[in-house]
Design an enzyme around this catalytic site. Structure first.
Site: not given
Ligand code: 2GW
Ligand code: MN
Length: 297
Positions: A65, A155, A157, A247, A177
Site C-alpha cells: 500500500f 509494508d 517503506d 498487528e 518481529h
Molecule cells: C503510517 C503511519 C503514520 C503516517 C502514515 C502512515 C502511512 C502508512 C501512510 O501515510 N501511507 C501508507 O501507505 N501507509 C501504509 O501502511 C504503508 O504501506 C506502510 O508501510 C504501512 C504501515 O505504516 P508504517 O510503515 O509507517 O508503520 P510501521 O513501519 O511502524 O508499521 C508497523 O506497525 C503498523 C501498525 O501500527 C503495521 O502493523 C505495519 O505492518 C507494521 O510494520
Molecule cells: Mn513500515
C-alpha cells in the site's frame, strides 16, 4: 503415460546429503511445536525448493500500500524486488494507492507485472494501516484468486537487499518481529485490554509476529484478512482500537490459527537494531524515514 512422471519426479541433482545427527543450525529454533518450519539461512536448499515450485508453475502476488506520501517508497521497493524477490518465478506486484499518477514507470523482467489498484485514503494513519486488511480481503475474491496462487503482503517503506524466494511459501505464514524474537512472553506488545477483540492473556502466545509481513495461499490470506478486519470492526463499534492496530489482530489470529511456516527476522529487519550474530542475512530492510516529513498527513 511416461510424460506424466515428469510432473512428479525431480531431475537428478547433486548436493551434500542432509546429516541426521547434525542440524545445520543449532543456534536458533528451526521448527515450532506444531511442526511449522522457521526459515533461517542454512535451514533449506533453494535448488530443491525451486525445482518443486517450478513444477507447479506457481504465480505469486506481492501486495503493498502506498497511500498519500508513502508513494515515494514504491520505486525503490519494486526495483529492489526485481533483483531479489522470487527471481525466476511469475510475480504480480499489486500496488494499492490513492495517487495513481505518482506511480513510477518501471520496466519489469519477463513474467512480472505491475498492477495499480486505486483505493480510497483514510484520514487517520492508524486507519490507513488497518484498512489494508479489508482491501486485501476484498481483492482476494475479486481478483487475486484468479491471478495468483500465493500472496505476500508487506509494508512499502522497505527495500530488498538479499534473496527472498519460494522458501517462504506455505499455506499461511507470519514473520518474527525483529524487535521481539528474543523476548519473553511478558514483553510481547499484544493487546492486553480484555475489552478488545485482539486481547491475548498474559499466559498465552507463541511469538510476536510483525504486521508488515504475512502471506499464504489466496484462500488462507482471505481467511486471515477477513478475521482481522471483522474483529477491528467489532472493536470500532465498541470505540476501542488495539494498541498496535492491524498487528495486534494479526497476532490474535496466529495464536489460534497457527501459521504453517514462520519467517525469521532475516525477512524483516531494521538496521536501527544493529546486526546480531544469529542474523546471517538481511533480506528485506526498513528504509529510514523522516517521521515528521513523511508522516505529516
Ligand atoms: C503510517 C503511519 C503514520 C503516517 C502514515 C502512515 C502511512 C502508512 C501512510 O501515510 N501511507 C501508507 O501507505 N501507509 C501504509 O501502511 C504503508 O504501506 C506502510 O508501510 C504501512 C504501515 O505504516 P508504517 O510503515 O509507517 O508503520 P510501521 O513501519 O511502524 O508499521 C508497523 O506497525 C503498523 C501498525 O501500527 C503495521 O502493523 C505495519 O505492518 C507494521 O510494520
Ligand atoms: Mn513500515
Amino acid at each position: 503415460q511416461l510424460e506424466l512422471l515428469k510432473d512428479v519426479f525431480l531431475e537428478r541433482m547433486l548436493y551434500e546429503k542432509p546429516d541426521t545427527l547434525k542440524p545445520p543450525r543449532t543456534d536458533v529454533l528451526m521448527m515450532t511445536p506444531w511442526f511449522a518450519p522457521i526459515v533461517w539461512d542454512g535451514s533449506y536448499n533453494i535448488d530443491i525448493l525451486n525445482a518443486q515450485f517450478h513444477q507447479r508453475h506457481i504465480r505469486i502476488g506481492l501486495t503493498v500500500f502506498a497511500i498519500k506520501k508513502y508513494t515515494v517508497f514504491v520505486k525503490t521497493f519494486i526495483e529492489t524486488a526485481e533483483k531479489f524477490f522470487m527471481v525466476g518465478h511469475k510475480v504480480n506486484y499489486y500496488v494499492f494507492t490513492d495517487r495513481v499518477k505518482e506511480m513510477p514507470n518501471i520496466t519489469l523482467v519477463d513474467g512480472r507485472q505491475l498492477v495499480v489498484l486505486e483505493v480510497p485514503s483514510y484520514k487517520r494513519w492508524q486507519e490507513v494501516s488497518m484498512r489494508r486488511m479489508e482491501m486485501i480481503r476484498d481483492h482476494s475474491l475479486k481478483r487475486f484468486i484468479n491471478e495468483v496462487d500465493y500472496l505476500v503482503c508487506v509494508d512499502v517503506d522497505m527495500r530488498f537487499t538479499d534473496e527472498v524466494g519460494v522458501e517462504i511459501l506455505s499455506d499461511v505464514f507470519g514473520t518474527l518481529h525483529p524487535g521481539y524474537f528474543r523476548a519473553p512472553r511478558e514483553r510481547f506488545t499484544y493487546e492486553r485490554r480484555k475489552a478488545s477483540a485482539a486481547y491475548i492473556p498474559p499466559d498465552e502466545g507463541d511469538f510476536y509476529y510483525a504486521g508488515g509481513y504475512f502471506g499464504g495461499t489466496v484462500e488462507e490470506v482471505y481467511m486471515l484478512t477477513s478475521f482481522c478486519h471483522s474483529e477491528m470492526m467489532t472493536d470500532k463499534g465498541n470505540n476501542i482500537e488495539a494498541i498496535w492496530h492491524d498487528e495486534s489482530y494479526l497476532n490474535k489470529y496466529f495464536l489460534y490459527h497457527k501459521p504453517t511456516k514462520i519467517l525469521s527476522p532475516e525477512y524483516l529487519w531494521d538496521n536501527n537494531m544493529g546486526v546480531p550474530e544469529v542474523l546471517k542475512r538481511r533480506r528485506f530492510i526498513a528504509v529510514p524515514k523522516n517521521h515528521n516529513a513523511i508522516r505529516n498527513r
